[in-house]
Design a protein around this motif. Structure first.
Motif, short mmCIF file in Angstrom:
data_model
loop_
_atom_site.label_atom_id
_atom_site.label_comp_id
_atom_site.label_asym_id
_atom_site.label_seq_id
_atom_site.Cartn_x
_atom_site.Cartn_y
_atom_site.Cartn_z
N TYR A 58 0.60 5.83 -7.02
CA TYR A 58 -0.47 6.76 -6.66
C TYR A 58 -0.16 8.12 -7.28
O TYR A 58 0.92 8.68 -7.07
N GLU B 6 3.22 -6.59 9.60
CA GLU B 6 3.31 -5.38 8.78
C GLU B 6 4.75 -4.91 8.76
O GLU B 6 5.45 -4.98 9.76
N TRP C 138 -2.26 7.14 9.26
CA TRP C 138 -1.90 6.79 7.89
C TRP C 138 -3.14 6.35 7.12
O TRP C 138 -3.86 5.47 7.54
N GLU C 139 -3.34 7.01 6.00
CA GLU C 139 -4.49 6.75 5.12
C GLU C 139 -3.98 6.03 3.86
O GLU C 139 -3.05 6.49 3.22
N THR C 140 -4.59 4.90 3.54
CA THR C 140 -4.20 4.15 2.35
C THR C 140 -4.78 4.82 1.11
O THR C 140 -5.98 5.00 0.99
N TRP D 217 1.18 -5.31 4.26
CA TRP D 217 0.35 -5.88 5.32
C TRP D 217 0.02 -7.30 4.95
O TRP D 217 -0.55 -7.57 3.89
N THR E 219 6.89 -1.46 7.11
CA THR E 219 6.74 -0.17 6.45
C THR E 219 8.10 0.37 6.05
O THR E 219 9.11 0.11 6.69
N THR F 184 5.39 3.41 2.18
CA THR F 184 4.91 2.16 1.62
C THR F 184 4.76 1.18 2.77
O THR F 184 5.58 1.13 3.68
N SER F 185 3.69 0.42 2.73
CA SER F 185 3.42 -0.57 3.77
C SER F 185 3.05 -1.90 3.12
O SER F 185 2.34 -1.92 2.12
N SER G 44 -3.62 0.49 -3.24
CA SER G 44 -3.26 -0.83 -2.73
C SER G 44 -3.23 -1.83 -3.87
O SER G 44 -3.99 -1.71 -4.83
N GLN H 152 0.63 4.93 1.47
CA GLN H 152 -0.13 5.61 2.50
C GLN H 152 0.40 7.03 2.68
O GLN H 152 1.58 7.29 2.47
N ARG I 74 0.82 -1.21 0.00
CA ARG I 74 0.00 0.00 0.00
C ARG I 74 0.86 1.26 0.00
O ARG I 74 1.91 1.28 0.62
#
Length: 134
Positions: free
Chosen positions: A97, A123, A78-80, A112, A125, A109-110, A83, A69, A67
């Protein structure tokens, strides 16, 4: 005193020491945390924020997403924004994005990884990419 090991078909080891049996998991027993996840860096070029991640071969039965974020508030939330699902091991899954016109934000970047049990969540990040002007 003799030490003997017997390997069962259930991938466990039974150890007999002086007639006392003890159970010990074998090295190849199913490990709920065997899913190995990797995270790449976060970068930005011409208002396109890019991140990537990958998984190891032990992630069978896991749902894994990479994702992009952005931070939204203080304390940091943190808002995604975008994804992509990682469907198999052996390659990097990229996610992009387009942040054009959204202002200045911090991005990360994450990856999950989740399994259907309370112990199967992981997770990773990347380092935060600070103050990206979009």
């Amino acid at each position: 005193m003799s030490l003997r090991r017997f390997f069962s078909a259930a991938t466990a080891t039974i150890v007999l020491v002086s007639g006392i049996a003890a159970f010990s998991p074998a090295a190849n027993a199913a490990d709920p945390f065997a899913c190995e996840i990797h995270i790449g860096g976060t970068s930005e070029s011409y208002e396109i924020v890019k991140g990537y991640g990958s998984i190891g071969s032990g992630c069978v039965g896991w749902t894994v997403n990479v994702r992009i974020q952005r931070s939204r508030a203080w304390p940091i939330l943190w808002e995604t924004m975008k994804s992509a699902r990682i469907t198999g091991p052996g390659y990097d899954q990229y996610v992009y994005y387009n942040c054009a016109g959204t202002g200045t934000h911090d991005f990360r970047t994450s990856v999950w990884a989740e399994r259907n049990n309370p112990w199967g969540q992981k997770e990773k990040t990347s380092a935060v990419l600070y103050e990206v002007v979009c």
